[in-house]
Scaffold this motif. Structure first.
Motif, PDB file in Angstrom:
ATOM      1  N   PRO A 199       0.837  -1.207   0.000  1.00 19.38           N
ATOM      2  CA  PRO A 199       0.000   0.000   0.000  1.00 19.38           C
ATOM      3  C   PRO A 199       0.873   1.259   0.000  1.00 19.38           C
ATOM      4  N   GLN A 200       0.356   2.325  -0.581  1.00 24.33           N
ATOM      5  CA  GLN A 200       1.137   3.549  -0.723  1.00 24.33           C
ATOM      6  C   GLN A 200       1.559   4.125   0.630  1.00 24.33           C
ATOM      7  N   TRP A 201       0.696   3.970   1.649  1.00 32.23           N
ATOM      8  CA  TRP A 201       1.039   4.533   2.952  1.00 32.23           C
ATOM      9  C   TRP A 201       2.262   3.835   3.545  1.00 32.23           C
ATOM     10  N   MET A 202       2.428   2.541   3.237  1.00 32.54           N
ATOM     11  CA  MET A 202       3.611   1.825   3.711  1.00 32.54           C
ATOM     12  C   MET A 202       4.864   2.343   3.015  1.00 32.54           C
ATOM     13  N   VAL A 203       4.745   2.571   1.703  1.00 34.82           N
ATOM     14  CA  VAL A 203       5.876   3.083   0.933  1.00 34.82           C
ATOM     15  C   VAL A 203       6.273   4.474   1.433  1.00 34.82           C
ATOM     16  N   ASP A 204       5.285   5.343   1.657  1.00 33.06           N
ATOM     17  CA  ASP A 204       5.557   6.697   2.137  1.00 33.06           C
ATOM     18  C   ASP A 204       6.206   6.671   3.524  1.00 33.06           C
ATOM     19  N   GLN A 207      10.005   8.004   4.614  1.00 28.01           N
ATOM     20  CA  GLN A 207      10.199   8.956   5.711  1.00 28.01           C
ATOM     21  C   GLN A 207      11.216   8.427   6.716  1.00 28.01           C
ATOM     22  N   LEU A 208      11.089   7.139   7.051  1.00 29.44           N
ATOM     23  CA  LEU A 208      12.032   6.533   7.978  1.00 29.44           C
ATOM     24  C   LEU A 208      13.432   6.454   7.379  1.00 29.44           C
ATOM     25  N   GLU A 209      13.517   6.217   6.075  1.00 29.34           N
ATOM     26  CA  GLU A 209      14.814   6.166   5.407  1.00 29.34           C
ATOM     27  C   GLU A 209      15.506   7.522   5.464  1.00 29.34           C
ATOM     28  N   THR A 210      14.721   8.593   5.282  1.00 29.38           N
ATOM     29  CA  THR A 210      15.282   9.941   5.377  1.00 29.38           C
ATOM     30  C   THR A 210      15.814  10.208   6.780  1.00 29.38           C
ATOM     31  N   LEU A 211      15.060   9.810   7.790  1.00 26.07           N
ATOM     32  CA  LEU A 211      15.488  10.012   9.171  1.00 26.07           C
ATOM     33  C   LEU A 211      16.740   9.199   9.477  1.00 26.07           C
ATOM     34  N   THR A 212      16.792   7.951   8.970  1.00 25.33           N
ATOM     35  CA  THR A 212      17.955   7.095   9.207  1.00 25.33           C
ATOM     36  C   THR A 212      19.218   7.697   8.599  1.00 25.33           C
ATOM     37  N   TYR A 231       7.377  -4.817  14.285  1.00 22.39           N
ATOM     38  CA  TYR A 231       7.479  -3.693  15.217  1.00 22.39           C
ATOM     39  C   TYR A 231       8.254  -2.526  14.611  1.00 22.39           C
ATOM     40  N   HIS A 232       9.206  -2.817  13.725  1.00 22.55           N
ATOM     41  CA  HIS A 232      10.018  -1.766  13.128  1.00 22.55           C
ATOM     42  C   HIS A 232       9.260  -0.950  12.085  1.00 22.55           C
ATOM     43  N   VAL A 233       8.078  -1.440  11.668  1.00 20.48           N
ATOM     44  CA  VAL A 233       7.205  -0.737  10.724  1.00 20.48           C
ATOM     45  C   VAL A 233       7.979  -0.343   9.453  1.00 20.48           C
ATOM     46  N   GLN A 234       8.819  -1.258   8.976  1.00 23.99           N
ATOM     47  CA  GLN A 234       9.552  -1.069   7.725  1.00 23.99           C
ATOM     48  C   GLN A 234       9.279  -2.306   6.858  1.00 23.99           C
ATOM     49  N   PHE A 235       8.139  -2.276   6.176  1.00 23.01           N
ATOM     50  CA  PHE A 235       7.656  -3.486   5.514  1.00 23.01           C
ATOM     51  C   PHE A 235       8.398  -3.794   4.212  1.00 23.01           C
TER      52      PHE A 235
END
Length: 305
Positions: free
Chosen positions: A138-143, A147-152, A212-216
């Motif tokens: 789903p697009q929300w997972m990709v978005d 976002q998490l990749e940018t923070l990392t 739990y990491h919410v990085q599907f």
């Protein structure tokens, strides 16, 4: 020193135990956020994290001292949500402390094998990761993933050796200790008790660990990595073994990113591209071989040359 688990004074039902465990995570995590993280972020950056967390996470570079604030936020959250949750859960439900070592001392050679295992698994892991990215999401997972990749990437900018050491502590050591206490020493042990099967316990706790990491986009490689940690725990019954393996995995990434930024190496561990197939095949053979050796050594079987 070997610890012998005390007999629990009482045991809750599976549902009640899970409710207590995840309830503690929510309560302690909330206390950490409200009482410590929000005031700390406000003090360091001037950002009202309680009201504008989404903007802070999406654009941390727009705030002063945001790198330090985010690192401290990660550390505090991990300590409360993982370490304190695990210890408090065992105290409330089992009336004892967490047992780190349950049988004789671990074969010293196993510690060296773990380093080979974790680093040698990387090429195979990159292939699984690339396959996972091809799955429709789903697009929300990709978005959320972007976002998490940018923070990392923001957090892994280490302008000085001091920044690198703090990153190694917060990204490498604290999650390794906290996540193994929660997912292996607590959740996996509970599943093993309820179902009587270490295999079910390992894979179920590994799936929850990954979710739990919410990085599907990296769900399956992270789940397999969690299963590797889980089997190391089952075979050795020494919690320090998966903690060490987890730290080697996290720490290797942090070290390689730091060396690349210093132009000491060209290896890009942040790349989403899989390594060549021959590398992955060698990695698979090495992973299976080292796992077999670790199992034999942990059971007291010394392979003949």
């Amino acid at each position: 020193m070997i610890e012998t688990p005390d007999l629990p004074t009482r045991r809750f039902s599976p549902f009640a135990s899970l409710l207590i465990l995840f309830g503690l995570m929510v309560v302690l995590g909330s206390i950490a956020q409200i009482a410590i993280v929000y005031p700390l972020v406000k003090f360091l950056t001037g950002a009202d994290f309680a009201a504008g967390a989404a903007d802070f996470i999406a654009h941390p570079q727009d705030y002063p001292h945001s790198w330090l604030a985010t690192m401290l936020m990660q550390a505090i959250t991990s300590v409360f949500s993982f370490i304190l949750t695990a210890y408090l859960f065992w105290y409330l439900t089992e009336k004892r402390n967490i047992v780190f070592v349950e049988k004789g001392s671990t074969d010293p050679l196993i510690w060296a094998m773990i380093v080979v295992l974790v680093i040698g698994y990387i090429p195979l892991n990159s292939l699984i990761f690339e396959w996972n990215q091809l799955l429709p999401l789903p697009q929300w997972m990709v978005d959320s993933e972007k976002q998490l990749e940018t923070l990392t990437k923001f957090l892994t900018q280490f302008p000085s050796f001091g920044h690198f050491m703090l990153g190694l502590l917060v990204i490498g050591l604290i999650p390794a200790l906290g996540e193994e206490l929660l997912f292996r020493a607590t959740l996996q042990r509970l599943f093993e008790r309820w179902w009587g099967s270490p295999h079910v316990a390992v894979w179920l706790s590994a799936a929850i660990f990954s979710a739990y990491h919410v990085q599907f986009m990296g769900f399956f490689p992270r789940m397999i990595l969690g299963a590797l940690f889980g089997y190391l725990y089952v075979w050795t019954r020494n919690l320090w073994v998966p903690i060490f393996a987890h730290f080697v995995n996290n720490g290797f990434v942090v070290v390689m990113i730091y060396l690349r930024h210093r132009q000491i190496t060209e290896l890009d561990v942040e790349s989403n591209e899989a390594m060549p197939l021959p590398y992955a095949l060698v990695s698979a053979a090495l992973t299976i071989g080292v796992l077999r050796l670790i199992y034999q050594r942990s059971q007291g079987v010394i392979p003949q040359s």
